[in-house]
Design an enzyme around this catalytic site. Sequence first.
Site, PDB file in Angstrom:
ATOM      1  N   GLU A  84      -8.126   2.948  12.983  1.00 49.13           N
ATOM      2  CA  GLU A  84      -7.875   1.836  14.051  1.00 49.13           C
ATOM      3  C   GLU A  84      -6.832   2.367  15.060  1.00 49.13           C
ATOM      4  O   GLU A  84      -7.266   2.159  16.372  1.00 49.13           O
ATOM      5  CB  GLU A  84      -7.233   0.663  13.577  1.00 49.13           C
ATOM      6  CG  GLU A  84      -7.015  -0.362  14.522  1.00 49.13           C
ATOM      7  CD  GLU A  84      -7.833  -0.960  15.071  1.00 49.13           C
ATOM      8  OE1 GLU A  84      -7.755  -1.449  16.284  1.00 49.13           O
ATOM      9  OE2 GLU A  84      -9.108  -0.997  14.761  1.00 49.13           O
ATOM     10  N   HIS A 142       0.802  -1.158  -0.132  1.00 46.72           N
ATOM     11  CA  HIS A 142      -0.069  -0.003  -0.001  1.00 46.72           C
ATOM     12  C   HIS A 142       0.924   1.174   0.032  1.00 46.72           C
ATOM     13  O   HIS A 142       1.135   1.610   1.048  1.00 46.72           O
ATOM     14  CB  HIS A 142      -0.902  -0.060   1.299  1.00 46.72           C
ATOM     15  CG  HIS A 142      -2.004   0.941   0.988  1.00 46.72           C
ATOM     16  ND1 HIS A 142      -2.114   2.306   1.495  1.00 46.72           N
ATOM     17  CD2 HIS A 142      -3.275   0.666   0.614  1.00 46.72           C
ATOM     18  CE1 HIS A 142      -3.426   2.739   1.168  1.00 46.72           C
ATOM     19  NE2 HIS A 142      -3.950   1.980   0.612  1.00 46.72           N
ATOM     20  N   GLY A 187      -5.996   4.279   5.527  1.00 41.96           N
ATOM     21  CA  GLY A 187      -7.101   5.175   6.200  1.00 41.96           C
ATOM     22  C   GLY A 187      -7.669   4.289   7.452  1.00 41.96           C
ATOM     23  O   GLY A 187      -7.933   4.768   8.610  1.00 41.96           O
ATOM     24  N   VAL A 188      -8.037   3.196   7.028  1.00 44.57           N
ATOM     25  CA  VAL A 188      -8.647   2.249   8.045  1.00 44.57           C
ATOM     26  C   VAL A 188      -7.658   1.994   9.225  1.00 44.57           C
ATOM     27  O   VAL A 188      -8.288   1.815  10.472  1.00 44.57           O
ATOM     28  CB  VAL A 188      -9.403   1.040   7.650  1.00 44.57           C
ATOM     29  CG1 VAL A 188     -10.421   1.346   6.469  1.00 44.57           C
ATOM     30  CG2 VAL A 188      -8.242   0.214   6.863  1.00 44.57           C
ATOM     31  N   ILE A 225       1.602   4.998   1.438  1.00 39.21           N
ATOM     32  CA  ILE A 225       0.831   5.657   2.222  1.00 39.21           C
ATOM     33  C   ILE A 225      -0.032   5.021   3.060  1.00 39.21           C
ATOM     34  O   ILE A 225      -0.234   3.775   2.893  1.00 39.21           O
ATOM     35  CB  ILE A 225      -0.408   6.236   1.172  1.00 39.21           C
ATOM     36  CG1 ILE A 225       0.325   7.077   0.033  1.00 39.21           C
ATOM     37  CG2 ILE A 225      -1.691   7.047   2.069  1.00 39.21           C
ATOM     38  CD1 ILE A 225      -0.700   7.864  -0.989  1.00 39.21           C
TER      39      ILE A 225
END
Length: 148
Positions: free
Chosen positions: A62, A48, A57-58, A54
Amino acid sequence: MDIEEIKQYLPHRYPFLLVDRITDIDRQNNIIKGYKNVTVNEPFFEGHFPGHNIMPGVLILESMAQVAGVLAYQLQNKKASEGFLYYFAGADKVRFKQPVFPGDRLEHEAEFIEERHHLLKFKCRTIVNEKVACVADIMCVERQVTLD
């Protein structure tokens, strides 16, 4: 609160423990601050995105939820090691404002808002390089479990 003390509260372990330190707990105002250092050797960076890393986002969300979880444990005077877990139950008003790259520090802040029927709600934000990277209202629910 260093990593060893954090591990008394949170049940997460590598590679999913996404909090490095709790820097402040304001019990009078029900606010907690903590951070996660993002390093290039994080396992998610392998895919990723290759060549342009990067943080997903999850995982930012978290990490933010884990800091809020420490505050939940503090407010309820409980620990994961005692058989209590706070499950991530939902997130509202989530906005990602800027990407997070290797070398960044996620500086999280969570404020306890309310509790209803074992559901706790927090207003959270994450700052990176003095700019807001993410905001969210996070909910968690308490469950008692048998730990192995």
